[in-house]
Design an enzyme around this catalytic site. Sequence first.
Site, PDB file in Angstrom:
ATOM      1  N   GLY A  10       0.821  -1.216   0.000  1.00 50.95           N
ATOM      2  CA  GLY A  10       0.000   0.000   0.000  1.00 50.95           C
ATOM      3  C   GLY A  10       0.850   1.259   0.000  1.00 50.95           C
ATOM      4  O   GLY A  10       2.004   1.239   0.413  1.00 50.95           O
ATOM      5  N   ARG A  73      -0.735  -6.644  -5.073  1.00 53.44           N
ATOM      6  CA  ARG A  73      -1.053  -8.047  -5.375  1.00 53.44           C
ATOM      7  C   ARG A  73       0.034  -8.719  -6.190  1.00 53.44           C
ATOM      8  O   ARG A  73      -0.105  -9.896  -6.533  1.00 53.44           O
ATOM      9  CB  ARG A  73      -2.374  -8.114  -6.157  1.00 53.44           C
ATOM     10  N   ASP A 109       5.799  -5.986   5.390  1.00 55.62           N
ATOM     11  CA  ASP A 109       6.236  -7.371   5.600  1.00 55.62           C
ATOM     12  C   ASP A 109       6.080  -8.213   4.331  1.00 55.62           C
ATOM     13  O   ASP A 109       6.926  -9.060   4.045  1.00 55.62           O
ATOM     14  CB  ASP A 109       5.526  -8.005   6.801  1.00 55.62           C
ATOM     15  N   THR A 131       5.252   1.302   6.554  1.00 53.97           N
ATOM     16  CA  THR A 131       3.842   1.003   6.817  1.00 53.97           C
ATOM     17  C   THR A 131       3.279   1.987   7.824  1.00 53.97           C
ATOM     18  O   THR A 131       3.958   2.344   8.796  1.00 53.97           O
ATOM     19  CB  THR A 131       3.610  -0.426   7.359  1.00 53.97           C
ATOM     20  N   ASP A 133       1.063   1.081   9.717  1.00 53.21           N
ATOM     21  CA  ASP A 133       0.642   0.229  10.837  1.00 53.21           C
ATOM     22  C   ASP A 133       1.708   0.119  11.936  1.00 53.21           C
ATOM     23  O   ASP A 133       1.390  -0.281  13.058  1.00 53.21           O
ATOM     24  CB  ASP A 133       0.321  -1.189  10.336  1.00 53.21           C
ATOM     25  N   ASP A 135       3.972  -2.089  12.243  1.00 45.46           N
ATOM     26  CA  ASP A 135       3.966  -3.468  12.738  1.00 45.46           C
ATOM     27  C   ASP A 135       5.107  -4.325  12.190  1.00 45.46           C
ATOM     28  O   ASP A 135       5.043  -5.551  12.234  1.00 45.46           O
ATOM     29  CB  ASP A 135       2.609  -4.130  12.418  1.00 45.46           C
ATOM     30  N   ARG A 177      -4.460  -3.101  10.623  1.00 49.96           N
ATOM     31  CA  ARG A 177      -4.501  -4.566  10.458  1.00 49.96           C
ATOM     32  C   ARG A 177      -4.541  -5.264  11.816  1.00 49.96           C
ATOM     33  O   ARG A 177      -5.398  -4.970  12.629  1.00 49.96           O
ATOM     34  CB  ARG A 177      -3.309  -5.063   9.622  1.00 49.96           C
TER      35      ARG A 177
HETATM   36  O1  F6P Z   1      -1.074  -1.995   5.879  1.00 54.20           O
HETATM   37  C1  F6P Z   1      -1.565  -0.716   5.678  1.00 54.20           C
HETATM   38  C2  F6P Z   1      -3.065  -0.711   5.567  1.00 54.20           C
HETATM   39  O2  F6P Z   1      -3.481   0.611   5.364  1.00 54.20           O
HETATM   40  C3  F6P Z   1      -3.782  -1.349   6.745  1.00 54.20           C
HETATM   41  O3  F6P Z   1      -3.849  -0.511   7.869  1.00 54.20           O
HETATM   42  C4  F6P Z   1      -5.119  -1.653   6.112  1.00 54.20           C
HETATM   43  O4  F6P Z   1      -5.763  -2.729   6.781  1.00 54.20           O
HETATM   44  C5  F6P Z   1      -4.750  -2.041   4.719  1.00 54.20           C
HETATM   45  O5  F6P Z   1      -3.487  -1.468   4.447  1.00 54.20           O
HETATM   46  C6  F6P Z   1      -5.735  -1.590   3.681  1.00 54.20           C
HETATM   47  O6  F6P Z   1      -5.290  -2.000   2.428  1.00 54.20           O
HETATM   48  P1  F6P Z   1      -5.989  -1.585   1.059  1.00 54.20           P
HETATM   49  O7  F6P Z   1      -5.589  -0.188   0.740  1.00 54.20           O
HETATM   50  O8  F6P Z   1      -5.472  -2.559   0.075  1.00 54.20           O
HETATM   51  O9  F6P Z   1      -7.469  -1.692   1.269  1.00 54.20           O
END
Ligand code: F6P
Length: 354
Positions: A10, A73, A109, A131, A133, A135, A177
């Site tokens: 992302g 992806r 990750d 990230t 997150d 994490d 997440r």
């Molecule tokens: O890992 C970053 C994040 O923004 C998470 O907090 C969230 O769950 C996910 O990506 C959302 O991903 P997408 O933009 O693919 O919906």
Amino acid sequence: MHVGILTGGGDCPGLNAVIRAVTLALINEAGARVTGIERGFLGLMLPASRPLDAAAVSGILAEGGTILGTHNRCDPFHYFGAGGADASADAIANAGRLGLDALIAIGGDGTMEIANRFIALGLPVVGVPKTIDNDIVLTERSFGFDSAVAVVSESLDRLVTTARSHGRVMIVETMGRYAGWIALEGGTAGGADVILLPELPFSVDAVAAVCRAREQRGQATLICIAEGACAIGEALTVQSTLPGSPDPLRLGGVGAWLQQRLQPLVASEVRSLQLGHLQRGGSPTPFDRVLATRFGYHAAQLLKAGRFGRMVALQGDACTSVAIADVAGRNRRVPPAHELVQAARGLGVSLGEI
Ligand code: F6P
């Protein structure tokens, strides 16, 4: 030296600041040639790339997103363009055709896991952790997190005025997440009365009791809930699935779920808001611009020293590096005894515990 840079997974505030720092440091200090690989690992498959120089990275320090594009992806080891088969040999061949000596992979990750597999096949890679997150294991901070926390904090500041004016219970759902870092720090910064984390399953009754006690004192209630939080005995709230993604579950909706469950148990009106991608968008905070610049510069130093297979990390406020192999496939979650969790409890913030 000819170095390729890609951003995977992302988008995240600070990606462009890393691209800028890596490019400028490699050109100025090593006379290197730098190529941007477009749309994450997909750019190695197609291939799709563009030259990066000082002019190409000028003015991007404060820009959100990534000038190179990204993809969440594209795993060359399970390539959707080949029906899910392993097409990593094509990526390596394309890296050879582009004349790349090494690659810098900026990502989370999932990206580090893919990078680790390429390292095993002989492609020299240096990783930079990204990230919102926060994490990723073995680094105390990833850039993007501070910017996301700032959005949550400002949102709570704005929502509390409506909550107080109308005497409402206001639920704010954050991203993150399976880790509660954004909710914990954003909720703390925004003065939330209740903070609900994935690491601590919560009781709806306990949350309702907090709201009722506050109602009796004439107080509104601000609840900050992480998207991965679950009530005791309940499963994760999944918004959608993204087949082919390294992490196909897209979490979301637990705030609305809690609103439904809480409303019959309290007198005030309960409202919920999912902050979603607002937390990932826009300009990085000054902290993230600086951290991303430090990470990018350190990545360039690792490359110059031929220290491949390493990921830049922040430990004790110093930039260092760890083996990508030690990071791949792992997550860093909030320890239940974390200092900020204990501080929240000590200050009377509910974590939804019985
Ligand atoms: O890992 C970053 C994040 O923004 C998470 O907090 C969230 O769950 C996910 O990506 C959302 O991903 P997408 O933009 O693919 O919906």
